[in-house]
Design a protein around this motif. Sequence first.
Motif, PDB file in Angstrom:
ATOM      1  N   ALA A   1       0.822  -1.191   0.000  1.00 39.97           N
ATOM      2  CA  ALA A   1       0.000   0.000   0.000  1.00 39.97           C
ATOM      3  C   ALA A   1       0.870   1.261   0.000  1.00 39.97           C
ATOM      4  CB  ALA A   1      -0.937  -0.009   1.205  1.00 39.97           C
ATOM      5  N   ILE A   2       1.976   1.214   0.755  1.00 37.54           N
ATOM      6  CA  ILE A   2       2.854   2.385   0.826  1.00 37.54           C
ATOM      7  C   ILE A   2       3.511   2.633  -0.532  1.00 37.54           C
ATOM      8  CG2 ILE A   2       4.996   3.260   1.843  1.00 37.54           C
ATOM      9  CD1 ILE A   2       4.138   1.912   4.470  1.00 37.54           C
ATOM     10  N   VAL A   3       3.955   1.553  -1.187  1.00 41.42           N
ATOM     11  CA  VAL A   3       4.585   1.683  -2.508  1.00 41.42           C
ATOM     12  C   VAL A   3       3.583   2.266  -3.502  1.00 41.42           C
ATOM     13  CG1 VAL A   3       5.553   0.391  -4.440  1.00 41.42           C
ATOM     14  CG2 VAL A   3       6.282  -0.133  -2.101  1.00 41.42           C
ATOM     15  N   LYS A   4       2.364   1.757  -3.479  1.00 41.50           N
ATOM     16  CA  LYS A   4       1.332   2.255  -4.394  1.00 41.50           C
ATOM     17  C   LYS A   4       1.056   3.734  -4.142  1.00 41.50           C
ATOM     18  CE  LYS A   4      -3.353   1.460  -5.952  1.00 41.50           C
ATOM     19  NZ  LYS A   4      -4.629   0.819  -5.698  1.00 41.50           N
ATOM     20  N   LEU A   5       0.945   4.122  -2.880  1.00 39.63           N
ATOM     21  CA  LEU A   5       0.699   5.516  -2.527  1.00 39.63           C
ATOM     22  C   LEU A   5       1.845   6.404  -2.998  1.00 39.63           C
ATOM     23  CD1 LEU A   5      -1.003   7.683  -1.079  1.00 39.63           C
ATOM     24  CD2 LEU A   5       0.241   7.093   1.020  1.00 39.63           C
ATOM     25  N   TYR A   6       3.083   5.961  -2.767  1.00 33.35           N
ATOM     26  CA  TYR A   6       4.245   6.737  -3.208  1.00 33.35           C
ATOM     27  C   TYR A   6       4.200   6.948  -4.718  1.00 33.35           C
ATOM     28  CZ  TYR A   6       8.985   8.153  -4.291  1.00 33.35           C
ATOM     29  OH  TYR A   6      10.072   8.838  -4.770  1.00 33.35           O
ATOM     30  N   ARG A   7       3.937   5.890  -5.448  1.00 30.36           N
ATOM     31  CA  ARG A   7       3.922   5.984  -6.912  1.00 30.36           C
ATOM     32  C   ARG A   7       2.789   6.863  -7.417  1.00 30.36           C
ATOM     33  NH1 ARG A   7       5.980  -0.061  -8.716  1.00 30.36           N
ATOM     34  NH2 ARG A   7       8.021   0.215  -7.772  1.00 30.36           N
ATOM     35  N   GLU A   8       1.664   6.862  -6.734  1.00 32.99           N
ATOM     36  CA  GLU A   8       0.560   7.740  -7.112  1.00 32.99           C
ATOM     37  C   GLU A   8       0.895   9.208  -6.827  1.00 32.99           C
ATOM     38  OE1 GLU A   8      -2.801   6.254  -4.954  1.00 32.99           O
ATOM     39  OE2 GLU A   8      -3.040   4.511  -6.270  1.00 32.99           O
ATOM     40  N   LYS A   9       1.524   9.471  -5.710  1.00 34.78           N
ATOM     41  CA  LYS A   9       1.852  10.842  -5.306  1.00 34.78           C
ATOM     42  C   LYS A   9       3.057  11.395  -6.068  1.00 34.78           C
ATOM     43  CE  LYS A   9      -1.069  11.485  -1.865  1.00 34.78           C
ATOM     44  NZ  LYS A   9      -2.062  12.514  -1.863  1.00 34.78           N
ATOM     45  N   ASN A  10       3.910  10.532  -6.563  1.00 32.30           N
ATOM     46  CA  ASN A  10       5.151  10.951  -7.223  1.00 32.30           C
ATOM     47  C   ASN A  10       5.212  10.406  -8.650  1.00 32.30           C
ATOM     48  OD1 ASN A  10       6.701  12.249  -4.865  1.00 32.30           O
ATOM     49  ND2 ASN A  10       5.983  10.299  -4.033  1.00 32.30           N
ATOM     50  N   HIS A  11       4.152  10.655  -9.398  1.00 32.33           N
ATOM     51  CA  HIS A  11       4.042  10.092 -10.741  1.00 32.33           C
ATOM     52  C   HIS A  11       5.153  10.580 -11.677  1.00 32.33           C
ATOM     53  CE1 HIS A  11       1.691  13.807 -10.828  1.00 32.33           C
ATOM     54  NE2 HIS A  11       2.036  13.895 -12.094  1.00 32.33           N
ATOM     55  N   LYS A  12       5.695  11.775 -11.439  1.00 30.67           N
ATOM     56  CA  LYS A  12       6.780  12.264 -12.300  1.00 30.67           C
ATOM     57  C   LYS A  12       8.060  11.456 -12.072  1.00 30.67           C
ATOM     58  CE  LYS A  12       5.169  16.947 -13.098  1.00 30.67           C
ATOM     59  NZ  LYS A  12       5.476  18.375 -13.035  1.00 30.67           N
ATOM     60  N   ILE A  13       8.301  11.072 -10.831  1.00 28.05           N
ATOM     61  CA  ILE A  13       9.467  10.230 -10.537  1.00 28.05           C
ATOM     62  C   ILE A  13       9.294   8.868 -11.196  1.00 28.05           C
ATOM     63  CG2 ILE A  13      10.737   9.025  -8.705  1.00 28.05           C
ATOM     64  CD1 ILE A  13      10.135  11.489  -6.916  1.00 28.05           C
ATOM     65  N   VAL A  14       8.120   8.298 -11.059  1.00 29.67           N
ATOM     66  CA  VAL A  14       7.840   7.002 -11.685  1.00 29.67           C
ATOM     67  C   VAL A  14       7.993   7.118 -13.204  1.00 29.67           C
ATOM     68  CG1 VAL A  14       6.070   5.231 -12.046  1.00 29.67           C
ATOM     69  CG2 VAL A  14       6.355   6.276  -9.785  1.00 29.67           C
ATOM     70  N   GLY A  15       7.554   8.236 -13.773  1.00 28.13           N
ATOM     71  CA  GLY A  15       7.736   8.462 -15.212  1.00 28.13           C
ATOM     72  C   GLY A  15       9.204   8.511 -15.599  1.00 28.13           C
ATOM     73  N   LEU A  16      10.024   9.128 -14.750  1.00 26.27           N
ATOM     74  CA  LEU A  16      11.465   9.167 -15.013  1.00 26.27           C
ATOM     75  C   LEU A  16      12.066   7.772 -14.937  1.00 26.27           C
ATOM     76  CD1 LEU A  16      13.984  10.802 -15.666  1.00 26.27           C
ATOM     77  CD2 LEU A  16      14.197  11.298 -13.205  1.00 26.27           C
ATOM     78  N   TRP A  17      11.610   6.946 -14.008  1.00 23.89           N
ATOM     79  CA  TRP A  17      12.084   5.557 -13.949  1.00 23.89           C
ATOM     80  C   TRP A  17      11.788   4.855 -15.276  1.00 23.89           C
ATOM     81  CZ3 TRP A  17       9.279   4.015  -8.779  1.00 23.89           C
ATOM     82  CH2 TRP A  17       9.896   4.650  -7.699  1.00 23.89           C
ATOM     83  N   ARG A  18      10.584   5.071 -15.780  1.00 21.83           N
ATOM     84  CA  ARG A  18      10.196   4.427 -17.044  1.00 21.83           C
ATOM     85  C   ARG A  18      11.047   4.933 -18.211  1.00 21.83           C
ATOM     86  NH1 ARG A  18       4.447   4.911 -15.038  1.00 21.83           N
ATOM     87  NH2 ARG A  18       4.065   2.883 -14.107  1.00 21.83           N
ATOM     88  N   LYS A  19      11.325   6.241 -18.229  1.00 19.19           N
ATOM     89  CA  LYS A  19      12.186   6.795 -19.277  1.00 19.19           C
ATOM     90  C   LYS A  19      13.571   6.166 -19.204  1.00 19.19           C
ATOM     91  CE  LYS A  19       9.990  11.307 -19.855  1.00 19.19           C
ATOM     92  NZ  LYS A  19      10.166  12.768 -19.726  1.00 19.19           N
ATOM     93  N   CYS A  20      14.047   5.930 -18.002  1.00 17.55           N
ATOM     94  CA  CYS A  20      15.379   5.321 -17.858  1.00 17.55           C
ATOM     95  C   CYS A  20      15.360   3.842 -18.224  1.00 17.55           C
ATOM     96  CB  CYS A  20      15.927   5.567 -16.463  1.00 17.55           C
ATOM     97  SG  CYS A  20      16.501   7.275 -16.271  1.00 17.55           S
ATOM     98  N   ASP A  21      14.248   3.161 -18.028  1.00 23.65           N
ATOM     99  CA  ASP A  21      14.117   1.795 -18.565  1.00 23.65           C
ATOM    100  C   ASP A  21      14.224   1.848 -20.090  1.00 23.65           C
ATOM    101  OD1 ASP A  21      13.864  -0.101 -16.494  1.00 23.65           O
ATOM    102  OD2 ASP A  21      11.749   0.397 -16.180  1.00 23.65           O
ATOM    103  N   HIS A  22      13.549   2.842 -20.675  1.00 27.55           N
ATOM    104  CA  HIS A  22      13.609   3.033 -22.128  1.00 27.55           C
ATOM    105  C   HIS A  22      15.042   3.355 -22.562  1.00 27.55           C
ATOM    106  CE1 HIS A  22      11.765   3.665 -26.019  1.00 27.55           C
ATOM    107  NE2 HIS A  22      12.370   4.834 -26.123  1.00 27.55           N
ATOM    108  N   MET A  23      15.742   4.116 -21.732  1.00 26.28           N
ATOM    109  CA  MET A  23      17.136   4.460 -22.019  1.00 26.28           C
ATOM    110  C   MET A  23      17.987   3.185 -22.111  1.00 26.28           C
ATOM    111  SD  MET A  23      19.579   7.125 -19.971  1.00 26.28           S
ATOM    112  CE  MET A  23      19.013   8.629 -20.763  1.00 26.28           C
ATOM    113  N   LEU A  24      17.753   2.230 -21.216  1.00 26.70           N
ATOM    114  CA  LEU A  24      18.499   0.964 -21.262  1.00 26.70           C
ATOM    115  C   LEU A  24      18.248   0.234 -22.585  1.00 26.70           C
ATOM    116  CD1 LEU A  24      17.934  -0.272 -17.594  1.00 26.70           C
ATOM    117  CD2 LEU A  24      20.114   0.462 -18.608  1.00 26.70           C
ATOM    118  N   LYS A  25      17.013   0.250 -23.052  1.00 20.79           N
ATOM    119  CA  LYS A  25      16.696  -0.375 -24.349  1.00 20.79           C
ATOM    120  C   LYS A  25      17.453   0.320 -25.470  1.00 20.79           C
ATOM    121  CE  LYS A  25      12.083  -1.789 -22.933  1.00 20.79           C
ATOM    122  NZ  LYS A  25      10.658  -1.494 -23.010  1.00 20.79           N
ATOM    123  N   ASN A  26      17.558   1.639 -25.387  1.00 21.93           N
ATOM    124  CA  ASN A  26      18.274   2.385 -26.419  1.00 21.93           C
ATOM    125  C   ASN A  26      19.775   2.141 -26.369  1.00 21.93           C
ATOM    126  OD1 ASN A  26      16.505   4.424 -28.132  1.00 21.93           O
ATOM    127  ND2 ASN A  26      15.562   4.141 -26.138  1.00 21.93           N
TER     128      ASN A  26
END
Length: 173
Positions: A1-26
């Motif tokens: 529940a805490i992880v879910k709440l953090y990710r909901e409240k900090n969606h820009k950080i989660v978006g940056l994590w996803r961009k960096c996953d994409h960076m690894l693919k590149n």
Amino acid sequence: AIVKLYREKNHKIVGLWRKCDHMLKNILSGREYAIGPVTANGAGIWLPSGLCIEYPELRMTTSGFEYINDVRQFRKNLANDPNVSWTNIYGGKVVENIVQALAAIVIREQSVAIGKRLHVVFQVHDEIVSVVPTEQAHEAEQYVVSCMSTPPVWAPDLPVACESGFADNYGDT
């Protein structure tokens, strides 16, 4: 529940994590991909300083990305030893690597700027220590604060600031 709440409240950080996953693919594909002041290509992640964060032997598996981060494991891999230990890497960890590398560049650039006028004796994490005559301490402190509160040219909107102090010895500051 805490992880879910953090990710909901900090969606820009989660978006940056996803961009960096994409960076690894590149990195794997050799395509160029930029996020802020860093650019990735087949060699790794290029920093404003010209240095590169590398993930040797980066590969994608069914469970994510992994690379070899130890020279002994790298040698095992070269020798086709099946007992190579791989290190997992993912977007959140890439963000941490980039942030730490950029922070190191900022503090080094600040140290160089301070060193143009004061005698820098050492640096500890985000601290820069100078030795000056007592009668110049206030002026030196103002100069250090000015240098450490000026963002780098490659990130003019980066909020930087500092706290300062001076004393007869490092422990008392």
